[in-house]
Motif scaffolding. Structure first.
Motif, short mmCIF file in Angstrom:
data_model
loop_
_atom_site.label_atom_id
_atom_site.label_comp_id
_atom_site.label_asym_id
_atom_site.label_seq_id
_atom_site.Cartn_x
_atom_site.Cartn_y
_atom_site.Cartn_z
N GLN A 285 39.25 35.22 30.87
CA GLN A 285 38.06 34.56 30.34
C GLN A 285 37.11 34.10 31.44
N SER A 286 37.49 34.39 32.69
CA SER A 286 36.71 33.91 33.83
C SER A 286 35.59 34.88 34.18
N GLN A 287 34.50 34.32 34.62
CA GLN A 287 33.39 35.13 35.14
C GLN A 287 33.38 35.14 36.67
N SER A 288 34.42 34.56 37.29
CA SER A 288 34.43 34.44 38.75
C SER A 288 34.68 35.79 39.40
N HIS A 289 34.07 36.00 40.55
CA HIS A 289 34.26 37.23 41.30
C HIS A 289 35.56 37.22 42.10
N VAL A 290 35.94 36.04 42.59
CA VAL A 290 37.16 35.91 43.39
C VAL A 290 38.14 35.03 42.64
N PHE A 291 39.32 35.57 42.37
CA PHE A 291 40.34 34.81 41.63
C PHE A 291 41.57 34.71 42.50
N ALA A 292 41.94 33.49 42.87
CA ALA A 292 43.06 33.25 43.79
C ALA A 292 44.31 32.87 43.03
N ALA A 730 33.44 44.38 50.08
CA ALA A 730 32.11 44.93 49.81
C ALA A 730 32.18 46.14 48.89
N LEU A 731 33.36 46.74 48.79
CA LEU A 731 33.51 47.96 47.99
C LEU A 731 33.83 47.67 46.54
N ALA A 732 34.06 46.39 46.19
CA ALA A 732 34.56 46.05 44.85
C ALA A 732 33.63 45.09 44.12
N LYS A 733 33.87 45.00 42.81
CA LYS A 733 33.10 44.09 41.96
C LYS A 733 33.83 42.77 41.73
N GLN A 734 35.15 42.85 41.67
CA GLN A 734 35.96 41.66 41.41
C GLN A 734 37.24 41.77 42.22
N ALA A 735 37.77 40.62 42.62
CA ALA A 735 39.01 40.62 43.40
C ALA A 735 39.98 39.58 42.87
N VAL A 736 41.24 40.00 42.75
CA VAL A 736 42.33 39.07 42.48
C VAL A 736 43.16 39.01 43.75
N VAL A 737 43.21 37.84 44.35
CA VAL A 737 43.83 37.67 45.67
C VAL A 737 45.13 36.88 45.49
N VAL A 738 46.25 37.53 45.78
CA VAL A 738 47.57 36.95 45.54
C VAL A 738 48.28 36.74 46.87
N GLY A 739 48.79 35.56 47.08
CA GLY A 739 49.49 35.32 48.34
C GLY A 739 50.00 33.90 48.43
N ASP A 740 50.46 33.54 49.61
CA ASP A 740 51.05 32.22 49.82
C ASP A 740 50.86 31.85 51.29
#
Length: 1007
Positions: A285-292, A730-740
């Motif tokens: 449901q998010s409109q955010s470009h970067v999702f951590a 720069a190559l993408a429209k949206q990113a899901v960034v997973v890490g610790d």
């Protein structure tokens, strides 16, 4: 809002940082150089002008050819008077008697310094003043193949204090080079020696060349971005320093609103946990470009990634649009391989939808490796090289397509139990079934919301004060039988009221009509007796008329009928799809259902573990089925697309349109592409004609496919240094960034001294005392010497969990380790927020879950690396003595056990001694925490190496950073066993090792 000018300053800074960091791992075989015998570091003149000028000519030719100038006769030819070079003052060669023990038998050049070399052989000071220490020879290490240690990162960082920003003369600069060497190694360049190696005092003069290094694709992308009039939105969002938005993730009560957006689930074995679902639904449901997503060890990052991909596949098939272009990236090949494995081993429901409907294709991911990756390294996985070798070369031809069409149609006929189908028919039918499943999910949301509305009506208007509320519920759902009973009772009451008023005397009716109090009081008393204990006992004086009472009863009956209808509609929907549970209304309800599921899993009651919780059931039924249908839908779409494209004479061209078409078509086969950050920019670019060169040959550009990738997934993002990872966004429209950020950190190749210099040269700080460096750039992860993509994503995230220090959505359910093991990590790094789900160790566990075997003795420095041979001996003996017990429980020892140690020297000694007594060290994981990166073992042995008196220097305690011990401990599923001198532990210390000592059962034994 950070301006475009400021953002481009960052792009330039990261480009420079990457170039510098690559230089710290110099590959001599690939770079132009020459060697000088008996090199005197103080000499500022190279007399061999033939080789000097050949080197400068080589660079001159390269620069001119890059600009399309064909020969020296051209009037545009650019002449070079000097070049910047790197000089290695010593060459370190293994002695012949050590070669048999070493895998890497090549000479080592661990130390380099910069200089300017002109055509007269004169050396002078370069703009780059701090020397280069090849990172792969410094501890702590990420590269498990390293066998030679030169110094440590800590010593190099400390040595930066003497580095100046300017030297008045070349001799002064050389003096500093020698002084820095002494501080880092403990010897001078002239007298340096190391056991097992010959130190040759020859000089290597090398021409650095970023055009042939591993990061050229990233550097070229940076260059393109610097020339853009605006930056892609995703990249711009990530570079924004100031982001104060902190929305909470969705709550359980909001899940039902997003239920119909969760369309597909890849795996059949496991549904999503509460925090995984919260992360996914918040994203949907998010409109955010970067999702951590903050993913502590063992909390199901892989399952979440699979769900993201599955959802995109089904969504695009449902809409009939183009398939999503999904790229999963990480920092190294091991992390990438882990992603590919997860997409190859996903379990599916048995039946005609299982597997692929195209021959010789398995898995849902394609690796994008370098061209030089061998077939042996790539065996068993889908891959695509830049030279087009790989999966798609094998299948994108008419022979395969003709075979595949027949195969596909047979599979379709089997599933639909129908013959004479065309590919178009199969595709349409598959899409129709996906649409039907989507309607079902929407119906579920609608019917449950209608039920909740009626339940609210029941609670607010129907339920009488003092009524037995429990009578109306059965297993958390309103009981329609109770309302049937109520309707019967209310109908009877209705007749009693009608009879009462029918039999009431004429005079009573008249006196009540006239408002005579005695008559009204008597009527009230009699009617209250009739209504006593009924559902409408709370009637006011004004309602004590026949019409008023009957209206009240009728309203109650109508409400009961509405409740019955809502309950019936909901039950009917569940019955059709075999769903047993109901959507949880709040977190307590969700957790109660999840606890039942967890208990079933621990008892290995597989059937029960899959049938608890409405959302869980949908994951492994409707959503999994939708994913299987979508996979076959896209296979059919590929057959139609490839047949048409093979007829196109431009099929093999690599222009922008052809490249986009090719990616789109190939995404129909494997929805996820996987690469390192080094390779991604090389793959996601095209060819474009620029102009004719002076030699008449065409000059081409490689424009990047900016904002082409629909979803960029970054795994192990806490290990990705910003200068390596940023460009790919720069190559993408949206990113899901997973890490610790509390597990393995990046291997930073840039030291703080060089980093500050780059920031100043790039205009990002005004001077070396500028506080913004420490106040903003460092904590937000922007720096090449201390940052990470995960920290940057956290900064860019618009979500933050209550009580969390870091932004982003947190995964908390841990399933890998016994509770006794993960509890240490929970205390050390996660403030008790992890939820252990595996349970406590039972009697079948052959060893205690957390214990320490005492080993007498101290550590020593051997070949510049710390070792403890007593611990080596103790570990070897323990494994020999425990072998039968381990094999009885787990099978082959080498597969069940991993050995972790902080030092390369200790690793090498362990490998040597274990091999001597018959263990297969090629299989057994032995090394630093990086050796078990993303992996797990039943038993992890940890050799601490340090001895009495070393406590203050233990680098896993420095700064109280939890990373190393957090990773080491959390790799162990059943037992974490420490070999150490127990005198190094301080139970009162709030350090990682001090906290660890409070979780260990100590056992003294002789070494």
């Amino acid at each position: 809002m950070t301006s475009l000018i400021e953002q481009k300053k960052w792009i330039g800074y990261w480009k420079k940082s990457l170039s510098d960091s690559i230089n710290t791992n110099i590959d001599l075989d690939r770079l132009r150089h020459f060697e000088i015998q008996a090199w005197d570091i103080k000499n500022d003149l190279i007399v061999d002008l033939e080789r000097v000028n050949a080197l400068i000519d080589f660079e001159e030719d390269r620069i001119n050819k890059k600009k399309g100038i064909p020969n020296r006769e051209s009037e545009n030819w650019m002449k070079l008077k000097y070049v910047a070079v790197l000089i290695a003052p010593i060459k370190i060669v293994p002695l012949p008697d050590r070669l048999i023990y070493l895998k890497d038998k090549t000479p080592k050049f661990p130390y380099w310094y910069f200089a300017i070399l002109d055509r007269q052989g004169k050396l002078s000071n370069s703009e780059e003043l701090f020397p280069i220490f090849q990172r792969r020879f410094l501890e702590p290490l990420a590269d498990e193949r390293t066998e030679f240690i030169f110094s440590t990162v800590e010593k190099v960082d400390l040595a930066t204090a003497i580095g100046k920003e300017k030297y008045d003369s070349y001799p002064e600069y050389i003096e500093s080079i020698n002084e820095i060497f002494k501080r880092c190694v403990g010897q001078s360049i002239e007298t340096y020696q190391i056991e097992g190696y010959t130190v040759v005092k020859n000089g290597i003069v090398l021409l650095p060349d970023e055009d042939i290094n591993a990061g050229i694709g990233i550097i070229q992308l940076y260059e393109k971005l610097l020339n853009e009039k605006s930056l892609p939105k995703l990249l711009s969002t990530l570079i924004e320093l100031k982001n104060n938005t902190e929305n909470p993730p969705l709550t359980v009560s909001q899940f039902i609103e997003l239920n119909s957006l969760h369309l597909g689930q890849m795996g059949f074995n496991f549904s999503l946990s509460l925090s995984q679902r919260r992360a996914l639904y918040t994203l949907l449901q998010s409109q955010s470009h970067v999702f951590a997503v903050n993913g502590p060890p063992g909390t199901g990052k892989t399952t979440l990634i699979q769900s993201l991909v599955a959802n995109k596949i089904v969504e695009s098939a449902l809409n009939g649009a183009s398939p999503p272009i999904i790229l999963a990236c990480s920092t190294n090949n091991q992390a990438v391989t882990n992603i590919i494995d997860s997409f190859s081993k996903s379990n599916e429901r048995n039946g005609p939808l299982k597997g692929r409907w195209l021959p010789d294709i398995e898995g849902y991911a394609t690796f994008l490796p370098a061209n030089n990756k061998s077939d042996v390294e790539l065996k068993g996985i889908n891959y695509k090289k830049q030279n087009d070798d790989g999966l798609f070369t094998k299948i994108e031809n008419l022979n395969y397509v003709n075979e595949a069409k027949s195969y596909y149609l047979q599979k379709g006929a089997d599933y639909f139990n129908s013959t004479l189908l065309s590919i178009e028919d199969v595709i349409q039918r598959l899409q129709n079934e996906i649409k039907e499943l989507n309607v079902s999910l929407n119906d579920a949301t609608r019917l449950w919301k209608e039920y909740l509305q009626k339940e609210e009506l029941f609670l607010s208007d129907y339920l009488s004060d003092g009524a037995d509320r429990a009578r109306y519920y059965i297993r958390g759902l309103l009981n329609d039988s109770a309302f049937d009973t109520d309707i019967t009772t209310l109908t009877k009451l209705e007749k009693e009221i009608l009879l009462y008023f029918k039999n009431e005397s004429f005079f009573r009716k008249l006196f009540c009509f006239l408002g005579i109090k005695v008559a009204l009081r008597n009527r009230t008393a009699e009617i209250k007796i009739i209504l006593r204990g009924s559902l409408i006992s709370d009637i006011s004086q004004l309602e004590l008329t026949k019409a008023g009472i009957l209206e009240k009863i009728n309203k109650k009956i109508e409400t009961a009928r509405k409740l019955i209808q809502a309950i019936s509609d909901w039950k009917d929907w569940k019955r059709v799809y075999g769903i047993k549970g109901n959507p949880a209304k709040n977190e307590n309800e969700y957790l109660a259902a999840e606890n039942i599921k967890i208990e079933a899993q621990q008892k290995q009651d597989l059937q029960m573990s899959k049938q608890n919780g409405f959302y869980d059931e949908l994951d492994i039924t409707l959503r999994h089925q939708a994913f299987q249908l979508a996979v076959h839908y896209w296979e059919g779409r590929w057959l139609m697309a490839i047949e048409e494209d093979l007829m196109d004479p431009n099929f093999e061209r690599k222009g922008t349109n052809q490249t986009i078409n090719r990616w789109t078509r190939q995404a129909m086969i494997t929805p996820c592409f996987v690469s390192t950050f080094y390779m991604a920019p090389k793959f996601f670019s095209s060819y474009k004609f620029l102009q004719k060169g002076e030699d008449g040959k065409n000059i081409f550009d490689n424009p990047p496919l900016l904002e082409f990738i629909d979803l960029l997934i970054v795994d192990e993002a806490g290990q990705v240094s910003p200068e390596v990872g940023i460009a790919t966004f720069a190559l993408a429209k949206q990113a899901v960034v997973v890490g610790d950020i509390k597990q393995i950190e990046p291997v930073w190749n840039i030291i703080s001294k060089v980093d500050i210099g780059n920031l100043r040269r790039g205009g990002l700080i005004n001077n070396y005392e500028d506080s913004i460096f420490e106040e903003q750039y460092d904590p937000k992860g922007f720096l090449a010497s201390s940052g990470s993509i995960m920290k940057m994503a956290q900064n860019a995230s618009i979500y933050k969990e209550k009580g969390s220090k870091e932004k982003g959505v947190l995964l908390v359910e841990h399933r890998r380790c016994y509770d006794e093991i993960i509890s240490y990590c929970n205390v050390l790094a996660y403030n008790g927020r992890l939820k252990p789900l595996k349970g406590k160790a039972d009697k079948s566990n052959p060893f205690p879950p957390m214990y320490c075997i005492h080993v007498d003795g101290n550590s020593s420095l051997i070949h510049s690396s710390r070792q403890n041979l007593n611990e080596v001996k103790a570990i070897v003996n323990w494994l020999l003595n425990s072998r039968s017990k381990i094999e009885a429980k787990y099978g082959k020892v080498e597969n069940a056990v991993g050995i972790v140690t902080p030092f390369v020297g200790q690793k090498n000694s362990l490998r040597f001694e274990l091999k001597k007594v018959g263990f297969d060290t090629d299989i057994m994981k032995i090394g630093t925490v990086h050796a078990l990166q993303g992996a797990e073992k039943h038993i992890v042995l940890f050799s601490m190496v340090y001895g009495k008196g070393d406590s203050a220097s233990m680098f896993f305690d420095r700064g109280n950073k939890p990373n190393m011990l957090n990773v080491a401990v959390s790799r162990a599923k059943d037992s974490f066993i420490v070999f150490a001198n127990i005198e190094i532990f301080d139970r009162n210390a709030k350090t990682p090792s001090g906290i660890l000592s409070n979780f260990l059962l100590f056992e003294r034994q002789s070494s």
